[in-house]
Structure formats: C-alpha cells, structure tokens
Enzyme design. Structure first.
Site, mmCIF file in Angstrom:
data_model
loop_
_atom_site.group_PDB
_atom_site.id
_atom_site.type_symbol
_atom_site.label_atom_id
_atom_site.label_comp_id
_atom_site.label_asym_id
_atom_site.label_seq_id
_atom_site.Cartn_x
_atom_site.Cartn_y
_atom_site.Cartn_z
ATOM 1 N N ASP A 40 0.845 -1.201 0.000
ATOM 2 C CA ASP A 40 0.000 0.000 0.000
ATOM 3 C C ASP A 40 0.880 1.251 0.000
ATOM 4 O O ASP A 40 1.648 1.478 0.943
ATOM 5 C CB ASP A 40 -0.893 -0.015 1.243
ATOM 6 C CG ASP A 40 -2.129 0.848 1.092
ATOM 7 O OD1 ASP A 40 -2.076 1.856 0.366
ATOM 8 O OD2 ASP A 40 -3.162 0.508 1.701
ATOM 9 N N ASP A 41 0.806 2.038 -1.069
ATOM 10 C CA ASP A 41 1.483 3.339 -1.149
ATOM 11 C C ASP A 41 3.005 3.257 -1.275
ATOM 12 O O ASP A 41 3.712 4.176 -0.852
ATOM 13 C CB ASP A 41 1.141 4.221 0.067
ATOM 14 C CG ASP A 41 -0.309 4.655 0.108
ATOM 15 O OD1 ASP A 41 -1.031 4.409 -0.871
ATOM 16 O OD2 ASP A 41 -0.727 5.246 1.117
ATOM 17 N N CYS A 78 -6.050 3.863 -4.168
ATOM 18 C CA CYS A 78 -5.979 2.458 -3.779
ATOM 19 C C CYS A 78 -7.158 1.612 -4.244
ATOM 20 O O CYS A 78 -6.963 0.554 -4.853
ATOM 21 C CB CYS A 78 -5.814 2.351 -2.272
ATOM 22 S SG CYS A 78 -7.058 3.247 -1.317
ATOM 23 N N ARG A 82 -7.213 -1.742 -6.686
ATOM 24 C CA ARG A 82 -7.550 -3.067 -6.166
ATOM 25 C C ARG A 82 -8.676 -3.695 -6.979
ATOM 26 O O ARG A 82 -8.665 -4.913 -7.242
ATOM 27 C CB ARG A 82 -7.929 -2.957 -4.690
ATOM 28 C CG ARG A 82 -6.751 -2.587 -3.818
ATOM 29 C CD ARG A 82 -7.138 -1.971 -2.473
ATOM 30 N NE ARG A 82 -5.960 -1.344 -1.907
ATOM 31 C CZ ARG A 82 -5.085 -1.959 -1.102
ATOM 32 N NH1 ARG A 82 -5.317 -3.203 -0.731
ATOM 33 N NH2 ARG A 82 -4.024 -1.330 -0.661
ATOM 34 N N LYS A 140 -6.226 -5.501 3.654
ATOM 35 C CA LYS A 140 -7.110 -4.390 3.286
ATOM 36 C C LYS A 140 -7.963 -4.758 2.072
ATOM 37 O O LYS A 140 -7.453 -5.180 1.047
ATOM 38 C CB LYS A 140 -6.253 -3.156 2.992
ATOM 39 C CG LYS A 140 -7.024 -1.951 2.473
ATOM 40 C CD LYS A 140 -6.096 -0.767 2.339
ATOM 41 C CE LYS A 140 -6.656 0.333 1.459
ATOM 42 N NZ LYS A 140 -5.753 1.486 1.342
ATOM 43 N N HIS A 142 -11.382 -2.641 1.133
ATOM 44 C CA HIS A 142 -11.729 -1.293 0.658
ATOM 45 C C HIS A 142 -12.523 -1.305 -0.651
ATOM 46 O O HIS A 142 -12.422 -0.402 -1.475
ATOM 47 C CB HIS A 142 -10.457 -0.447 0.491
ATOM 48 C CG HIS A 142 -10.716 1.035 0.636
ATOM 49 N ND1 HIS A 142 -9.940 1.989 0.029
ATOM 50 C CD2 HIS A 142 -11.670 1.707 1.323
ATOM 51 C CE1 HIS A 142 -10.382 3.189 0.334
ATOM 52 N NE2 HIS A 142 -11.442 3.048 1.124
ATOM 53 N N HIS A 231 1.090 2.368 4.215
ATOM 54 C CA HIS A 231 0.047 3.383 4.323
ATOM 55 C C HIS A 231 0.145 4.086 5.682
ATOM 56 O O HIS A 231 0.623 3.508 6.655
ATOM 57 C CB HIS A 231 -1.317 2.695 4.184
ATOM 58 C CG HIS A 231 -2.476 3.605 3.984
ATOM 59 N ND1 HIS A 231 -3.046 4.321 5.012
ATOM 60 C CD2 HIS A 231 -3.185 3.921 2.866
ATOM 61 C CE1 HIS A 231 -4.060 5.025 4.539
ATOM 62 N NE2 HIS A 231 -4.164 4.810 3.246
ATOM 63 N N ASP A 337 -0.254 -0.572 -4.873
ATOM 64 C CA ASP A 337 -1.548 -0.134 -5.409
ATOM 65 C C ASP A 337 -1.485 1.240 -6.061
ATOM 66 O O ASP A 337 -2.334 1.569 -6.897
ATOM 67 C CB ASP A 337 -2.632 -0.169 -4.325
ATOM 68 C CG ASP A 337 -2.332 0.741 -3.144
ATOM 69 O OD1 ASP A 337 -1.214 1.281 -3.042
ATOM 70 O OD2 ASP A 337 -3.232 0.907 -2.288
ATOM 71 N N ASN A 338 -0.521 2.069 -5.681
ATOM 72 C CA ASN A 338 -0.355 3.405 -6.279
ATOM 73 C C ASN A 338 0.971 3.960 -5.786
ATOM 74 O O ASN A 338 1.696 3.304 -5.042
ATOM 75 C CB ASN A 338 -1.505 4.346 -5.912
ATOM 76 C CG ASN A 338 -1.914 4.308 -4.454
ATOM 77 O OD1 ASN A 338 -3.026 3.916 -4.121
ATOM 78 N ND2 ASN A 338 -1.011 4.695 -3.564
ATOM 79 N N LYS A 392 1.112 9.814 -5.264
ATOM 80 C CA LYS A 392 -0.267 9.357 -5.143
ATOM 81 C C LYS A 392 -1.253 10.506 -5.353
ATOM 82 O O LYS A 392 -0.951 11.655 -5.056
ATOM 83 C CB LYS A 392 -0.455 8.750 -3.746
ATOM 84 C CG LYS A 392 -1.854 8.248 -3.410
ATOM 85 C CD LYS A 392 -1.873 7.691 -2.001
ATOM 86 C CE LYS A 392 -3.266 7.288 -1.548
ATOM 87 N NZ LYS A 392 -3.269 6.722 -0.178
#
Length: 591
Positions: A40-41, A78, A82, A140, A142, A231, A337-338, A392
């Site tokens: 994540d991130d 994100c 996903r 996660k 989301h 994240h 994810d980004n 991001k």
C-alpha cells in the site's frame, strides 16, 4: 525482538532463499499456486530491488529469480487499483471509480460510482474457485462494506479483511477522523484483533493458518495478501526501524539523487531520463530546524522499517511454502496499489487535537512505534516516487508507475521488462497461468492482457504501439499510447491542462511536448475522450478540490456519527421544559 535477532532472522531468510530458491525456475506440469502480495502506497524506488534502502531480502530474491517490470502502471488511488487488479476490468466498469473519502456528492451512487463491486462484476478469485482453486485473502479490502460486499461474497473461501482505507497497525482503532472504528471481518462476520497484533505479522500468520488448515488438499490455491504497509500510519517494530538509522540524514533531495542513480544503474531508467525537479513550494531541507529535521528523518526511517518488517514476514510465508513443498510450483506477484502518500495530516486544522483524543503522538523518540502516528509527507513522497514526477492522487508518473515483480514457474530469472503494462493485466495473467478457459462474454469483460509473453522473454511487448490505455480517478487522468502519454491533473496539484510526454525517455515528465507536437496531443486527447465515454467517466463538479473534499467528507462522517448528540440534547431539553410546565401547573393549581 532485539536488533541482533532481527538481523539474524533476515540473514537466515536470505541464506535459505538463496540455497533453496527452486521456486524460481522449476518445471511446472501442474497448475501453479498463485500468491499476490499487494503493498500500500509504495513508490517506484521504495523496494530495494528498485533502488531503495530498506532491507528486503525476500523481495530481492523474488526479483533475482523473476522479472521486474520498469514500465508498469496502476491507478493513483488504492480502491480503483484493487478493483482492477482483482477483476482485469477498468475501475469505472467495476463500480469503484474512486474512494469514498474524496467522492463529491454529485457523483454519489451514480453508475460506476457506487464504490462497491457492482452486480455482474466477477473477481479473479471467483473465476479461480470455479476452476477448482482454493482461495484466501488477508488484509485491506476497501471495495465495499455492506451486505454482500466483502471478500466472502466475491470468491474467497477464507478471508480476514479490513474494509476501510487504512487503520492502526498495532491495535484495532481508526487512524483518521473519517472513521469511528477500524472494522475487520473474518469470512464476512465482524472480527476482533489479538492483543499482540502487528499488521504485517498478523496477515501472514492468518494466511498460513488458512493454508495449513487445508494442507491435505490436492488442489492449487490462490492467496491474496493486501498489506497495510506503508500506508499512514507508518508503523513498525523498533528493531526494524533501527536497521535504517542515519540513512536519511541528508534530506529528500539527496535521497532523490541517490535513488535516481540507483534506478539507472539497475537498468530501470532510460539513459536519456532526467531527474524531475522539486516543486517551488517544496520545503528546503537546510531551512528546517534541527528538531524538524529529526522528526523528518525518523519518519522516513519508520517508512523503511515498515517495508523491512513486511519483507521479513513475506519471507516467512515463502519459507512455509518451501517446507510444505508448495513453493516450487507457486507464481509470486508483488506490486503496489499506487505511488507514495504525500499527505501530512498534522497540517489539517484540528487533527492534532483528534490525535491527542485518540491516543496518538508524533515524536522523534518513538516514531513508528505503538501509539505513534508517522507519515512521510510530500517531500519524501517526491523522492520515493523517483524517477516519476509527483505522487499518489496524481496521474503523473509518480502516482501511477510502481514496482511489479513476478517470479515462479516458467518465468525468466533476473529479467527487466521495459514494455508498458497496466494493473488490469494482472488478473488475465493469473487466469492464463491457471489454465482457466473463458467464454466469449468473460473475455470481453476483461480489459487487460496477459503478461505471460514478457515473463518468458522480458523484451516482448504486451501492447502494440497504437493501443490506447486510459486511466482516470477524480478528474486526474492519463492516456498512454506507445511511448507517449497525455496527462491532466486538476487543482490544487495541477492546473487542469493536458500535457504530452515521451515517458519512455522522460519518466520524470520534465519535457512537455505539447507545443512541439500538437497533433499528437490532440489525437491522444481524442483517444481519452473515447475511453471516458466507453467506461462511463463522470466529469468533476465545477471547482472540485480533492483536499477540500476530503475535509468535507470527514466532517460529514463525524456529523453523522454525532447526530445523536443534538437529538439527545433536544430530548433532554424537551423533557426539562415538560417537567417545568407540569410543576408550574401543579403550583398554579395549589394556589
């Protein structure tokens, strides 16, 4: 765990992987198991295999035994990423066009903007399960939180999922005023976290539990681990953080230069590329006070420590698969994810008070540990996105270009794939390796293409040079075609104008070609308009500002949660008034 124990664990894991990395190039007569690690991130150069400083021996071994993609792209937020990773479909076609935190009211519940996987959207987990795979998910989610929206309703046999954008890594609590609680679910039912919870460790522990419970099964499995690392809040055990002390003392510009040189030396960046400039509004490292610089360095050390802790636990899962004999026929996929997170929550009015009320602090002495709320902020995000521009939220390369490593059976060892690829390509790649035959309707539903040609020969292209690929999230948009890219970022990070870049030679987007090649820019904009019409992109409301919208949505969420207070106050007041009236009448009757 002491620092010496952590170093010993990492050294042991690296040695074991070096000695027993038979999963890198085995013959694979059977359908492979598939493991996806989603970070994540993480910025393009955050992984050590892409030039970063964090100690990541497990991921390094995956990179050495597999293929690194240097031109892989995702969405700038994100949840859309996903949705695309799990379906192979453009995010607007899945229903997850953006995230709830930034959604304007004008788009709420419009087609493609329900922010849940809409009816008829099928995940790769559902397709693999129908083909005989066991399917597991931890981390996660989301992608919706109502009835029928969690992983158990979308193809996963077992799941332990967080339905929010993030949460604390040490305890079951929220990290933002937008959320009152951190809601976790196991197999669709509300679940509680253990007292010794640390996110990366727990997600791997639970995945191993699921796999172990079905160890006697003769069918292959699909395991999806969606980490909270890195994240906000950036948190890790002290021993992992201390591995990186002093690495960031020279500041963000020095880090950018070092990572850019590393990426070039690794063959991940063109020799013609130029390092993107920092915006004029970026802070000057030398102008910070010693106390401010210490806070900043400790934050980045926590960031590296969180990556290293995650890698340590990835190594544990790989070691488990090796012990059980499953590793030799497992396809490993790891990506982000980004791009990196630039937000600095402490700069938001009232956030410091919210932190104090919710047991958070931000101090150099224990940055990243239990109870702390660390984040890297805009300038470090600019550096970790190297060689891309920005981070991001934006459609610039720093927001979209992220690492992707694939290793396993029938994958070339040590290759670098320079061809353009996109997040929607991951699902069809998994289906291809699993030998899942799709009917005509299912094939038409998937926008991506299999990456298998580049996994056998990293120089093989995935898309022809004339194929347009679009992406849009909350008004920030890009259209890729061959080596060129048209990009638009809305205020406050951009000005809403389309620009043109040759990202093969210029991933930092330092040379705008709009004036030199207006016809090409117009052609790419036309391609984008066709893409937007096909997938159902909605225009943003006039004056939309993503940062203001986040604040408004957070305030609205808090107002909804606290709506009972004025109602209760009104009821109490009414009761008091009623009692006063009764007493007055009784008094009047007596007189």
């Amino acid at each position: 765990m002491s620092l010496r124990q952590v170093i010993a664990c990492i050294t042991f894991a690296a040695t074991a992987l070096c000695a027993g990395a038979s999963w890198a190039q085995p013959a694979a007569p059977a359908r492979p198991n598939i493991v996806v690690f989603l970070v994540d991130d993480a910025g393009f150069s955050d992984f050590s295999a892409y030039g970063g400083e964090a100690r990541m021996p497990a991921i390094d071994r995956l990179a050495q035994g597999g293929v690194r993609f240097s031109n892989f792209h995702t969405s700038p937020l994100c949840a859309p990423s996903r949705a695309m990773l799990l379906t192979g479909m453009d995010s607007h076609r899945t229903g997850v066009s953006t995230i709830p935190e930034v959604l304007p009211p004008e788009q709420r519940n419009r087609p493609g903007y329900s922010l849940r996987l809409e009816p008829g959207v099928e995940t790769v987990a559902a397709r693999l399960r129908a083909a005989g795979y066991r399917t597991y998910m931890t981390g996660k989610w989301h992608l919706g939180h109502g009835p029928g929206d969690l992983p158990d309703a979308h193809g996963f046999d077992r799941s332990f999922a967080l339905d929010a954008s993030g949460a604390d890594n040490w305890a079951q609590k929220s990290y933002l005023p937008y959320y009152a609680t951190a809601d976790w679910f196991e197999d669709g039912a509300p679940a509680s976290l253990p007292d010794d919870f640390y996110s990366s460790q727990f997600l791997i522990d639970r995945m191993i539990d699921y796999l172990d419970a079905d160890a006697a099964a003769q069918t292959p499995f699909f395991a999806y681990v969606a980490f909270q690392a890195v994240h906000i809040p950036v948190q890790a055990p002290r021993a992992f953080i201390e591995l990186h002390r002093g690495l960031y003392d020279q500041g963000w510009r020095a880090l950018q230069a070092r990572r850019f040189a590393q990426a070039r030396a690794l063959g991940l960046v063109s020799e013609t590329a130029q390092m993107p400039a920092f915006p004029a509004t970026a802070r000057n490292w030398d102008a910070l006070s010693p106390e401010q610089r210490l806070i900043e360095t400790r934050s980045m050390e926590a960031h590296a420590g969180m990556l290293s802790a995650m890698d340590h636990h990835i190594g544990r899962l790989i070691a488990y698969l090796e012990r059980t004999g499953a590793g030799a026929n497992t396809l490993f996929i790891i990506t982000s994810d980004n791009g990196p997170e630039p937000s600095a929550p402490m700069s938001v009015d009232g956030f410091a008070q919210w932190m104090a009320a919710n047991g958070y602090r931000r101090e150099a002495a224990d940055m990243g540990e239990r109870g702390s709320l660390a984040y890297i902020g805009r300038e470090w995000a600019l550096a970790t996105a190297t060689p891309g521009a920005f981070y991001k939220f934006t459609a610039s390369e720093g927001g979209l270009r992220v690492p992707l490593i694939i290793a396993g059976p029938q994958v070339a060892a040590g290759g670098i794939a320079p061809g353009f690829s996109f997040v929607t390509d991951i699902a069809p790649t998994m289906l291809d390796y699993a030998g899942v035959a799709l009917d005509e309707a299912a094939r038409a539903a998937i926008d991506g293409r299999t990456l298998r040609p580049a996994l056998g020969d990293p120089t093989a292209p995935i898309y022809p040079d004339d194929a347009p690929i679009g992406v849009e999230v909350s008004g920030n948009a890009a259209l890729f075609r061959g080596r060129h890219k048209a990009v638009r970022n809305l205020p406050p990070l951009g000005d809403g104008r389309w620009r043109l870049y040759d990202i093969a030679a210029d991933p930092g987007e330092t040379r705008d070609l709009s004036a030199a090649e207006p016809a090409l820019l117009a052609a790419l904009i036309a391609d984008y308009d066709a893409y937007a019409a096909r997938v159902g992109v909605l225009e943003m409301p006039a004056g939309y500002d993503i940062q203001r919208q986040v604040s408004r949505n957070a305030l609205a969420a808090q107002a909804r949660r606290l709506a009972w207070i004025p109602a209760l106050a009104a009821a109490i007041l009414a009761a008091l008034v009623g009692a006063w009236v009764v007493l007055r009448r009784r008094k009047a009757a007596k007189t």
